[in-house]
Design a protein around this motif. Structure first.
Motif, PDB file in Angstrom:
ATOM      1  N   VAL A   1       2.216  -5.646  12.564  1.00  0.00           N
ATOM      2  CA  VAL A   1       3.134  -6.846  12.566  1.00  0.00           C
ATOM      3  C   VAL A   1       3.017  -7.359  11.095  1.00  0.00           C
ATOM      4  O   VAL A   1       4.114  -8.067  10.551  1.00  0.00           O
ATOM      5  CB  VAL A   1       2.703  -7.852  13.366  1.00  0.00           C
ATOM      6  CG1 VAL A   1       1.061  -8.509  13.281  1.00  0.00           C
ATOM      7  CG2 VAL A   1       3.452  -9.170  13.647  1.00  0.00           C
ATOM      8  N   PHE A   2       1.901  -7.343  10.327  1.00  0.00           N
ATOM      9  CA  PHE A   2       1.777  -7.839   9.064  1.00  0.00           C
ATOM     10  C   PHE A   2       2.663  -7.190   7.902  1.00  0.00           C
ATOM     11  O   PHE A   2       3.055  -7.503   7.008  1.00  0.00           O
ATOM     12  CB  PHE A   2       0.333  -7.727   8.578  1.00  0.00           C
ATOM     13  CG  PHE A   2      -0.616  -8.638   9.237  1.00  0.00           C
ATOM     14  CD1 PHE A   2      -0.297 -10.124   9.614  1.00  0.00           C
ATOM     15  CD2 PHE A   2      -1.551  -7.881   9.857  1.00  0.00           C
ATOM     16  CE1 PHE A   2      -1.099 -10.731  10.182  1.00  0.00           C
ATOM     17  CE2 PHE A   2      -2.539  -8.604  10.639  1.00  0.00           C
ATOM     18  CZ  PHE A   2      -2.549 -10.207  10.805  1.00  0.00           C
ATOM     19  N   HIS A   3       2.767  -5.938   8.268  1.00  0.00           N
ATOM     20  CA  HIS A   3       3.688  -4.966   7.093  1.00  0.00           C
ATOM     21  C   HIS A   3       5.085  -4.841   7.629  1.00  0.00           C
ATOM     22  O   HIS A   3       5.874  -4.832   6.654  1.00  0.00           O
ATOM     23  CB  HIS A   3       2.853  -3.804   7.425  1.00  0.00           C
ATOM     24  CG  HIS A   3       1.352  -3.976   6.960  1.00  0.00           C
ATOM     25  ND1 HIS A   3       0.939  -4.014   5.712  1.00  0.00           N
ATOM     26  CD2 HIS A   3       0.421  -4.177   7.626  1.00  0.00           C
ATOM     27  CE1 HIS A   3      -0.385  -4.265   5.588  1.00  0.00           C
ATOM     28  NE2 HIS A   3      -0.716  -4.391   6.686  1.00  0.00           N
ATOM     29  N   TYR A   4       5.182  -4.370   8.790  1.00  0.00           N
ATOM     30  CA  TYR A   4       6.768  -4.066   9.300  1.00  0.00           C
ATOM     31  C   TYR A   4       7.442  -5.123  10.127  1.00  0.00           C
ATOM     32  O   TYR A   4       8.516  -4.649  10.861  1.00  0.00           O
ATOM     33  CB  TYR A   4       6.773  -2.745   9.897  1.00  0.00           C
ATOM     34  CG  TYR A   4       6.120  -1.748   8.907  1.00  0.00           C
ATOM     35  CD1 TYR A   4       6.285  -1.792   7.121  1.00  0.00           C
ATOM     36  CD2 TYR A   4       4.870  -0.800   9.139  1.00  0.00           C
ATOM     37  CE1 TYR A   4       5.703  -0.853   6.328  1.00  0.00           C
ATOM     38  CE2 TYR A   4       4.597  -0.050   8.250  1.00  0.00           C
ATOM     39  CZ  TYR A   4       4.762  -0.081   6.850  1.00  0.00           C
ATOM     40  OH  TYR A   4       3.946   0.829   6.100  1.00  0.00           O
ATOM     41  N   GLY A   5       6.720  -6.306  10.503  1.00  0.00           N
ATOM     42  CA  GLY A   5       7.273  -7.268  11.137  1.00  0.00           C
ATOM     43  C   GLY A   5       8.065  -6.949  12.531  1.00  0.00           C
ATOM     44  O   GLY A   5       8.864  -7.414  13.100  1.00  0.00           O
ATOM     45  N   GLN A   6       7.297  -5.915  13.314  1.00  0.00           N
ATOM     46  CA  GLN A   6       7.669  -5.673  14.655  1.00  0.00           C
ATOM     47  C   GLN A   6       7.510  -6.637  15.676  1.00  0.00           C
ATOM     48  O   GLN A   6       6.084  -6.750  16.149  1.00  0.00           O
ATOM     49  CB  GLN A   6       7.145  -4.238  14.983  1.00  0.00           C
ATOM     50  CG  GLN A   6       7.860  -3.715  16.397  1.00  0.00           C
ATOM     51  CD  GLN A   6       7.034  -2.582  16.879  1.00  0.00           C
ATOM     52  OE1 GLN A   6       6.192  -2.110  16.365  1.00  0.00           O
ATOM     53  NE2 GLN A   6       7.786  -1.801  17.712  1.00  0.00           N
TER      54      GLN A   6
ATOM     55  N   PHE B   1       5.131  -6.873   0.897  1.00  0.00           N
ATOM     56  CA  PHE B   1       4.071  -5.856   0.574  1.00  0.00           C
ATOM     57  C   PHE B   1       4.255  -4.889  -0.474  1.00  0.00           C
ATOM     58  O   PHE B   1       5.609  -4.938  -1.079  1.00  0.00           O
ATOM     59  CB  PHE B   1       3.725  -5.023   1.901  1.00  0.00           C
ATOM     60  CG  PHE B   1       4.750  -4.116   2.340  1.00  0.00           C
ATOM     61  CD1 PHE B   1       4.610  -2.709   2.097  1.00  0.00           C
ATOM     62  CD2 PHE B   1       5.847  -4.593   3.262  1.00  0.00           C
ATOM     63  CE1 PHE B   1       5.803  -2.010   2.333  1.00  0.00           C
ATOM     64  CE2 PHE B   1       6.726  -3.762   3.497  1.00  0.00           C
ATOM     65  CZ  PHE B   1       6.771  -2.247   3.354  1.00  0.00           C
TER      66      PHE B   1
ATOM     67  N   ARG C   1      -2.479  -0.632  -0.446  1.00  0.00           N
ATOM     68  CA  ARG C   1      -1.412  -1.646   0.194  1.00  0.00           C
ATOM     69  C   ARG C   1      -1.586  -3.187   0.006  1.00  0.00           C
ATOM     70  O   ARG C   1      -2.547  -3.702   0.503  1.00  0.00           O
ATOM     71  CB  ARG C   1      -1.346  -1.263   2.022  1.00  0.00           C
ATOM     72  CG  ARG C   1      -0.665  -2.519   2.767  1.00  0.00           C
ATOM     73  CD  ARG C   1       0.767  -2.652   2.389  1.00  0.00           C
ATOM     74  NE  ARG C   1       1.569  -1.283   2.285  1.00  0.00           N
ATOM     75  CZ  ARG C   1       2.273  -1.118   3.277  1.00  0.00           C
ATOM     76  NH1 ARG C   1       2.257  -1.548   4.212  1.00  0.00           N
ATOM     77  NH2 ARG C   1       2.994   0.257   3.120  1.00  0.00           N
TER      78      ARG C   1
ATOM     79  N   ILE D   1       0.579 -12.724   3.451  1.00  0.00           N
ATOM     80  CA  ILE D   1       0.959 -13.068   4.854  1.00  0.00           C
ATOM     81  C   ILE D   1       0.994 -14.700   4.652  1.00  0.00           C
ATOM     82  O   ILE D   1      -0.128 -15.272   3.888  1.00  0.00           O
ATOM     83  CB  ILE D   1       0.020 -12.724   5.962  1.00  0.00           C
ATOM     84  CG1 ILE D   1      -1.487 -12.863   5.642  1.00  0.00           C
ATOM     85  CG2 ILE D   1       0.288 -11.105   6.195  1.00  0.00           C
ATOM     86  CD1 ILE D   1      -2.282 -12.645   6.848  1.00  0.00           C
TER      87      ILE D   1
ATOM     88  N   ALA E   1       8.766  -7.262   5.494  1.00  0.00           N
ATOM     89  CA  ALA E   1       8.377  -6.683   6.728  1.00  0.00           C
ATOM     90  C   ALA E   1       9.866  -6.726   7.601  1.00  0.00           C
ATOM     91  O   ALA E   1      10.088  -5.646   8.208  1.00  0.00           O
ATOM     92  CB  ALA E   1       7.615  -7.797   7.699  1.00  0.00           C
TER      93      ALA E   1
ATOM     94  N   TYR F   1      12.023  -3.324   7.487  1.00  0.00           N
ATOM     95  CA  TYR F   1      11.491  -2.165   8.313  1.00  0.00           C
ATOM     96  C   TYR F   1      11.474  -2.376   9.780  1.00  0.00           C
ATOM     97  O   TYR F   1      11.872  -1.345  10.569  1.00  0.00           O
ATOM     98  CB  TYR F   1       9.788  -2.043   7.571  1.00  0.00           C
ATOM     99  CG  TYR F   1       9.921  -1.846   6.236  1.00  0.00           C
ATOM    100  CD1 TYR F   1      10.143  -0.511   5.741  1.00  0.00           C
ATOM    101  CD2 TYR F   1      10.036  -2.984   5.265  1.00  0.00           C
ATOM    102  CE1 TYR F   1      10.204  -0.245   4.357  1.00  0.00           C
ATOM    103  CE2 TYR F   1      10.137  -2.569   3.857  1.00  0.00           C
ATOM    104  CZ  TYR F   1      10.089  -1.435   3.486  1.00  0.00           C
ATOM    105  OH  TYR F   1      10.363  -1.031   2.080  1.00  0.00           O
ATOM    106  N   ALA F   2      11.480  -3.380  10.445  1.00  0.00           N
ATOM    107  CA  ALA F   2      11.590  -3.853  11.714  1.00  0.00           C
ATOM    108  C   ALA F   2      12.964  -3.584  12.089  1.00  0.00           C
ATOM    109  O   ALA F   2      12.944  -2.895  13.205  1.00  0.00           O
ATOM    110  CB  ALA F   2      11.237  -5.396  11.822  1.00  0.00           C
TER     111      ALA F   2
END
Ligand SMILES: Cc1ncc(COP(=O)(O)O)c(C=O)c1O
Ligand SMILES: Cc1ncc(COP(=O)(O)O)c(C=O)c1O
Lengths: 355, 355
Positions: free
Chosen positions: A61-66, B69, B137, B141, B197, B200-201
């Motif tokens: 969630v922090f990186h790719y916002g899923q 990121f 990385r 946030i 994010a 990518y989501a």
């Protein structure tokens, strides 16, 4: 079906006074949480004291916002009961968003019964003053600690509750909106029709730039031609032109608002001609020029109905209905909030009582 | 300038064997963290044992995805030193992303010195086997517990480190890529040129659908006309057509890759004609038909250079260079990884030694 385990808080927090209530800054004593593990499915549905989440810094969630979320409200009726407004619609939309974001489906009945149970435990937090309500925020986060770009194997579904104040302190009030010509919120093939974090992240910059100039929100145009009207901030949008009420048709980049759907039903019920169709900013401007732009308003859970008093577009200020709340906006606001709070008849059986 | 306080872990974790290394699943003993508070700025820069983040469930990052990121690598040289590759470029891009997402700017020098210090503390984790490296990385946030859609007042800037294996176990290997015709990653006016994010989501669904059919990644077309080539998964993309090397020009929806920039410099240095310009999928297809499509490859930090052996588009399979790694791809891969690991001369002074 998953049973919901309840652990009550030892100490209850001080509840805010009605006049201290803002939007989304104060949270109740408890929260609902349920875990998903690949191979095992959703499990461990539980209500626990409101508390921080503890997550690996590599959680997806922090990186790719899923992630996806919902927003709905509970209202106190004059008899002291608590009602939800069309909550099954929000649960359906949650799963539609889940599908777009590759998040496993959630049992809608279980989610709704969890929300009801959580509210019944925190029912003292449902405010009763005019215009106040309990805002409900269900959301899903992806928790697997993995930096590859792929759907997470683990998730948490969480529900938090926030008592919120009246959106307009002195009744509904028209707002000034700036038409956005530079930034884009969403485009067909993107995530616009899902309620997911990235859509809102993307909107912050446009919002910030117009806020500095005194506008409440931006009105988004389509991402392709910047011609067609999409929505306003976190509301859907309606225009009354020459007696006809028009709202942009759902096209894949607009969120399907529960309030939008309710507005359309009510207007049709009342006999107004309502059209879901493409509408350009140019059409609105021409209607303004020739005096047929009668009203404009936004619709959404937070404000219910938000009349638009002025639209700024290409250096022009389009003043609507002399910057006053129009008849249709007023009627919709009154009846919708009346139905929600149990003060008006509910012809469509939209409300659901808790307990 | 902020001083960096260091708290070392009491117990160090077991380091993985080189052959166990994957991408982004194992993390080192320490992490860097720094807080931002409105009115106070960035403060409390510190290195602490790798540990979970503790966040209010209403933290903005979970709901509105206000986050950015970066991704970069550290390599061990034959002399046992550790080198970074153009890290100042990543720090610049971090701040560019921050700007788009309404996140306060970060002191690039401080961030870089924090990364160096963190790596020097965890230097035993930098793997030395062929093709392995330490993936870095950095990410930001938004931590304010607030459900209004507005930039957060509080943030955390965090850096975690992950030893990673060779992207291709047996040297570089061409991949099959599917051209995406339905979903859209980004559009001008959106967040495509930021590393955030939501981009990518939004890509997960397209990725998942093609993975089922045996494709490694999708090739994204522009969101407006679905005609122009943008990028591949998390790589920029290059085509060699009739001796000319072409890569899509930066247009606001493509990420400006550090590897892309390095590839362009190297190719020019070697005397290749390189063009950053619009290129349609149709042009690539025509070149394939008339036998002038010589090579195609992706560029990015994870794989460095990834040759494209086959492109699936509108039911056609465009086989490139008989699905073999082309000369330019091989040369770029060899020289770039050689420079990164200190085995090749570094004509542009791209690498930065730690300590
Ligand atoms: C982007 C967007 N559009 C429209 C709406 C209105 O939807 P609803 O009426 O379901 O609240 C919302 C949110 O609430 C929203 O976030
Ligand atoms: C969307 C996207 N494009 C391109 C790249 C390549 O950028 P770089 O060469 O800086 O790694 C990346 C990431 O690494 C990416 O995520």
């Amino acid at each position: 079906m998953n049973e919901i385990k309840v652990t009550l808080a030892d100490q209850l927090k001080q509840k805010p006074l009605a006049e201290q209530l803002e939007f989304g800054r104060i949270f109740t004593d408890h929260m609902f949480i349920m875990d998903y593990t690949a191979g095992k499915g959703w499990h461990d549905a539980r209500i626990i004291p409101y508390q921080p989440l503890v997550l690996d810094p590599a959680a997806i969630v922090f990186h790719y916002g899923q992630t996806v979320f919902e927003g709905m409200k509970a209202y106190e009726t004059p008899e002291g009961k608590v009602r939800l407004f069309r909550p099954e619609k929000n649960m359906q939309r949650l799963n539609k968003s889940n599908d777009r974001l590759c998040i496993p489906q959630i049992d809608e009945k279980l989610a709704l019964s969890a929300i009801k149970k959580l509210i019944s435990i925190d029912k003292e937090w449902v405010p009763s003053a005019e215009g106040t309500s309990l805002y409900i925020r269900p959301f899903v986060i992806s928790t697997e600690p993995y930096l590859g770009v792929a759907p997470s194997k683990n998730y948490q579904f969480i529900v938090i509750l926030a008592p919120v104040g009246a959106y307009y302190k002195e009744g509904i009030n028209p707002v000034k909106i700036a038409v956005e010509n530079q930034f884009v919120r969403a485009v067909a093939g993107g995530t616009g029709e899902a309620k997911t974090a990235g859509n809102y992240a993307s909107s912050l910059k446009a919002q910030e730039l117009v806020a500095d100039k005194g506008y409440a929100q931006v009105l988004w145009l389509d991402g392709l031609e910047k011609k067609y009207i999409e929505e306003v901030g976190s509301m859907n949008v309606f225009f009354k032109i020459d007696g006809e009420i028009i709202t942009p048709a759902l096209n894949g980049s607009i969120l399907e608002g529960v309030t939008r759907n309710s507005v359309i039903s009510l207007l049709k019920h009342w006999g107004y001609p309502v059209n879901e169709r493409k509408i350009t900013m140019d059409e609105v401007y021409q209607a303004h020029k020739n005096g047929t732009l009668e009203e404009a308003f936004g619709s959404g859970t937070a404000a219910v109905i938000s009349p638009i008093g002025e639209l700024a577009w290409r250096g022009e200020n389009i003043v609507i209905n002399e910057s006053k709340t129009g008849f249709v906006s007023k009627q919709l606001y009154g009846i919708l909030t009346g139905i929600q709070t149990g003060k008006e008849e509910d012809p469509f059986n939209w409300t659901v009582e808790i307990e």
